[in-house]
Design an enzyme around this catalytic site. Sequence first.
Site, mmCIF file in Angstrom:
data_model
loop_
_atom_site.group_PDB
_atom_site.id
_atom_site.type_symbol
_atom_site.label_atom_id
_atom_site.label_comp_id
_atom_site.label_asym_id
_atom_site.label_seq_id
_atom_site.Cartn_x
_atom_site.Cartn_y
_atom_site.Cartn_z
ATOM 1 N N GLY A 164 0.835 -1.199 0.000
ATOM 2 C CA GLY A 164 0.000 0.000 0.000
ATOM 3 C C GLY A 164 0.861 1.237 0.000
ATOM 4 O O GLY A 164 2.091 1.160 -0.096
ATOM 5 N N ARG A 165 0.216 2.395 0.149
ATOM 6 C CA ARG A 165 0.970 3.648 0.109
ATOM 7 C C ARG A 165 1.807 3.841 1.374
ATOM 8 O O ARG A 165 2.750 4.623 1.391
ATOM 9 C CB ARG A 165 0.008 4.814 -0.061
ATOM 10 C CG ARG A 165 -1.116 4.846 0.955
ATOM 11 C CD ARG A 165 -2.177 5.854 0.568
ATOM 12 N NE ARG A 165 -3.397 5.679 1.338
ATOM 13 C CZ ARG A 165 -4.510 6.352 1.115
ATOM 14 N NH1 ARG A 165 -4.553 7.241 0.149
ATOM 15 N NH2 ARG A 165 -5.591 6.152 1.848
ATOM 16 N N GLU B 297 4.375 -2.198 3.353
ATOM 17 C CA GLU B 297 4.059 -3.570 2.976
ATOM 18 C C GLU B 297 3.420 -4.314 4.139
ATOM 19 O O GLU B 297 3.577 -3.936 5.299
ATOM 20 C CB GLU B 297 5.337 -4.315 2.560
ATOM 21 C CG GLU B 297 6.066 -3.696 1.389
ATOM 22 C CD GLU B 297 7.401 -4.369 1.125
ATOM 23 O OE1 GLU B 297 7.905 -4.235 -0.006
ATOM 24 O OE2 GLU B 297 7.951 -5.004 2.049
ATOM 25 N N ASP C 162 -12.077 5.613 6.363
ATOM 26 C CA ASP C 162 -11.557 4.974 5.141
ATOM 27 C C ASP C 162 -12.112 3.552 5.027
ATOM 28 O O ASP C 162 -11.379 2.606 4.726
ATOM 29 C CB ASP C 162 -10.024 4.953 5.159
ATOM 30 C CG ASP C 162 -9.435 4.632 3.779
ATOM 31 O OD1 ASP C 162 -10.166 4.786 2.779
ATOM 32 O OD2 ASP C 162 -8.261 4.235 3.712
#
Length: 510
Positions: free
Chosen positions: A223-224, A227, A342
């Site tokens: 992801g941003r 890991e 989110d």
Amino acid sequence: MLLRKNAMMDTIQWRKWFLLFIITLCRTLDSINALKCYCNSETCPNNTCETDGYCYASTSLENGVQKFTFHCIDRVLLIPPEHPFRCSTPKTRNESVAIECCKSDMCNKGLRLELQPLPPEPTGTATAWQVIPWVMGLMVLGVCAAISFWWAKRTRNVMKRGSRPLFQGEDSLCETRHHPLMGTATIRDMIELTTSGSGSGLPLLVQRSIARQIQLADIIGKGRFGEVWRGRWRGENVAVKIFSSREECSWFREAEIYQTVMLRHENILGFIAADNKDNGTWTQLWLITDYHENGSLFDFLTARTIDSATLVKMALSVATGLAHLHMDIVGTKGKPAIAHRDLKSKNILVKSNLTCVIGDLGLAVRHHVASDSVDVPSTNRVGTKRYMAPEVLDESMDTRQFDPYKRSDVYSFGLVLWEMARRCGGLPDEYQPPYYDCVPPDPSLDDMRRVVCTEQRRPVVPNRWHSDPILLAISKVMKECWYQNPAARLTALRIKKTIANVGTPDYIKL
């Protein structure tokens, strides 16, 4: 009469000056009591910030360049207060991060922290006197390892024999019972015994050493932030979310939210520990949680279809977890209300029994009831654009109040329901993300604002749902989740109760 009027005017004028003096005095005292620190952030006016906690200074290596950071840390972020780990530099060699806190005005401005240099490489040829200590040390180490191996094997045999009565005629008082904190204890046993189920995660002393005990097996996601790996600890699988040192704020915030008192719940991802580890080049920030082999709900729906019973089970478990997040528990060890911000299928994990847990709380906000304020994380990350509510997209949401954040979560949950319902039934549709037919694969804010706010479109409900009572009931719930008007949306608790009734004969007759 004129004299009396003049006297009244003088009295009113005197009171105004006295009130102005009191206000000025209070402001002056507040300014005096606040701790002033040096700050090199763009958000700090005149390179100065004020706090009731500590002044903060850190240095780190970014692309081979040493970077200095100066800021304030508020009292509420000091965890634990007597020795906050955000003010602690990891005690490892070749450190690439150094941190220090102090508590006097502008005390951090003069701090110039130095990173530990790499040990010098040996030069020249080693003499016999230099080699002998190493040989002797290796011999001693080998003997110790052999003794440890023998002792471990002997202890294992003794414990096996001790699981039976020492004497066949003795009663249960003579039996050797395993204490849950012995080597046979599971991770869940250790957490429940050490926290009494009220908190989340292992004790801090265990957390600060767990990273050196975990063996990373294979990578399961990216992801941003970094890991996600599958690791092994105490013979069990764990999930290890690895942040880079640049994402320290995100790592700290998520660990802080997970350690909220009374947060642990069967439909919230189980938090185990937060630790940091130096790999010799840079510092990794680890977040260790429960591991679920089915992966995320996104992965599960992409690869598999579900029946009506599984749809209700999954939807109810997500709604239950969201209701627990949104609910505040009043008491001396109460839990504040939390909004996720989110919520999406990639942040929901599927357990082995096909119920779900909500994870990735890095953007979550908390509600402080006493001050009626919202604790918003200091990070540049934003939620996923595809799942943003209309009021978030057009920036009309009142970010000072907590209820709008909960209503935004409900909108996102409605889209997750739509994703699950598409994969259900005798003729399921192929998996598609919400608004797949309206926006590009990686939509921009303008794309989503046009579709959701201007055109007020919502995901299409297939005609086949109307002939299935379960899908019809779920579609009614999702439509009440994504109303354009946030105040008209259902609450998480009402969603939970409604889905719990779906499938019962009484509900279908309505």
